[in-house]
Design a protein around this motif. Structure first.
Motif, mmCIF file in Angstrom:
data_model
loop_
_atom_site.group_PDB
_atom_site.id
_atom_site.type_symbol
_atom_site.label_atom_id
_atom_site.label_comp_id
_atom_site.label_asym_id
_atom_site.label_seq_id
_atom_site.Cartn_x
_atom_site.Cartn_y
_atom_site.Cartn_z
ATOM 1 N N PHE A 86 0.814 -1.210 0.000
ATOM 2 C CA PHE A 86 0.000 0.000 0.000
ATOM 3 C C PHE A 86 0.855 1.272 0.000
ATOM 4 O O PHE A 86 0.309 2.372 0.087
ATOM 5 N N CYS A 87 2.175 1.122 -0.080
ATOM 6 C CA CYS A 87 3.080 2.258 0.167
ATOM 7 C C CYS A 87 4.000 2.596 -1.009
ATOM 8 O O CYS A 87 4.474 3.732 -1.094
ATOM 9 N N ILE A 88 4.312 1.622 -1.859
ATOM 10 C CA ILE A 88 5.271 1.844 -2.939
ATOM 11 C C ILE A 88 4.723 1.258 -4.241
ATOM 12 O O ILE A 88 3.664 0.646 -4.257
ATOM 13 N N GLU A 89 5.490 1.464 -5.330
ATOM 14 C CA GLU A 89 5.179 0.971 -6.672
ATOM 15 C C GLU A 89 4.014 1.746 -7.297
ATOM 16 O O GLU A 89 3.346 2.564 -6.661
ATOM 17 N N SER A 90 3.800 1.466 -8.588
ATOM 18 C CA SER A 90 2.744 2.142 -9.340
ATOM 19 C C SER A 90 2.496 1.374 -10.626
ATOM 20 O O SER A 90 3.294 0.500 -10.993
ATOM 21 N N PRO A 91 1.410 1.693 -11.353
ATOM 22 C CA PRO A 91 1.193 1.050 -12.655
ATOM 23 C C PRO A 91 2.296 1.380 -13.655
ATOM 24 O O PRO A 91 2.423 0.699 -14.677
ATOM 25 N N PHE A 92 3.085 2.416 -13.377
ATOM 26 C CA PHE A 92 4.070 2.920 -14.330
ATOM 27 C C PHE A 92 5.489 2.458 -14.005
ATOM 28 O O PHE A 92 6.438 2.874 -14.650
ATOM 29 N N SER A 93 5.645 1.601 -12.979
ATOM 30 C CA SER A 93 6.970 1.105 -12.632
ATOM 31 C C SER A 93 7.353 -0.032 -13.585
ATOM 32 O O SER A 93 6.481 -0.714 -14.144
ATOM 33 N N PRO A 94 8.644 -0.255 -13.787
ATOM 34 C CA PRO A 94 9.073 -1.263 -14.771
ATOM 35 C C PRO A 94 8.517 -2.653 -14.518
ATOM 36 O O PRO A 94 8.108 -3.338 -15.467
ATOM 37 N N ILE A 95 8.488 -3.100 -13.249
ATOM 38 C CA ILE A 95 8.051 -4.481 -13.035
ATOM 39 C C ILE A 95 6.581 -4.670 -13.386
ATOM 40 O O ILE A 95 6.195 -5.724 -13.909
#
Length: 305
Positions: A86-95
């Motif tokens: 709930f704190c990091i990452e996004s739909p736009f991150s490489p993974i």
């Protein structure tokens, strides 16, 4: 004596670094989210693009469209919700960009990877509210007159799936419950895909207690669905697939969810797949491994059954 600007009040590094909070209220993320632009993938032919979903909260989504052989055909629609505690990452991150590109290519589906505001700056349940806003935006295309042509032209709104991993799987489950209680006009939710879901059990969890201050505790059904079995009977779909990993610290909670749904009286079909010997969301970090490819085949089969 250290000033409030440099003195640490709390630090959260449960299984990987998340963030620290200073006594003056400043928040420092210990793992920044890298982003990549949308693309036309030369290997798969999958196209992606970004679109604004909510002007009020400045939330966007990344859409993924497979190589289209028949422009008149309608294909399943996957609404995907990323993980990251709930704190990091996004739909736009490489993974996530790479995973959705692979999923869309393999399963021949159109996907909408949605953004939500992240804790701790935006504590839960804000992420749930944002996800529901994005889902309603997608559903507004049900009459094929929405703002996004890819959805109007190619999505089969009778074959819609919610999907997510880790915290995103938690959100996907809660959106399925909400669709059952509130209704979701414009689309038919067929199934839900929960990849290594992040649920609570009866043990204390400092992170969740900090980022979800309005939670009712360990047995809050939004975080611990197995604590409220009767509520699971209202899931607004006919199929659920739970994927767990053998060495994942969250594995037992995913299994408990599976067993709770089976006991709830829900009249759909739920299956569970375990990948032995692997850690949490291994397929995101090692997508070329044989086990990741096997799991991708199982997920693709679920979306096309």
């Amino acid at each position: 004596m250290a000033s409030n600007a440099t003195e640490i009040a709390r630090e959260f590094v449960p299984s990987f670094p998340l963030f620290r909070v200073y006594k003056d209220g400043r928040i420092e993320r210990l793992r920044e989210t890298e982003t990549v632009p949308p693309s036309n993938d030369p290997q798969t032919g999958v196209q992606s693009k970004d679109t604004l979903v909510s002007p009020e909260s400045s939330l966007s989504a990344r859409l993924f469209l497979p190589k289209i052989a028949d422009p008149t055909a309608k294909i399943p629609l996957v609404i995907y919700i990323h993980g990251g505690a709930f704190c990091i990452e996004s739909p736009f991150s490489p993974i996530y960009h790479n995973y959705l590109t692979s999923l869309v290519n393999k399963a021949n589906v159109i996907a909408v990877s949605i953004q939500y505001r992240k804790a701790p700056e935006y504590p839960l349940p804000i992420a749930y509210d944002d996800a529901w806003t994005a889902i309603q935006w997608v559903a507004s295309h049900g009459n094929r007159d929405g703002p996004e042509p890819w959805l109007n032209d190619h999505a089969d709104f009778e074959r819609v799936f919610f999907a997510g991993d880790s915290a995103g799987a938690n959100i996907a489950h809660n959106m399925t419950k909400k669709a059952g209680s509130d209704g979701l006009i414009g689309v038919k939710l067929v199934g839900v895909l929960l990849m290594n879901p992040f649920f609570r059990n009866n043990e204390p969890d400092e992170l969740i207690e900090y980022i979800f201050p309005s939670s009712s505790g360990c047995n809050d059904p939004r975080m611990n669905p197995a604590s409220a079995i009767k509520e699971l009977a209202g899931l607004a779909c006919s199929r659920v697939l739970v994927c767990v990993s053998g060495k994942d610290f969250l594995k037992d909670r995913g299994v408990a969810y599976y067993e709770a749904v089976r006991k709830s009286g829900w009249d759909g079909v739920i299956d569970i797949v375990e990948t032995p010997g692997e850690n949490h969301v291994f397929y995101l970090f090692n997508p070329a491994s044989q086990k990741a490819m096997d799991l991708m085949n199982q997920v693709s089969s679920f979306l096309n059954r």
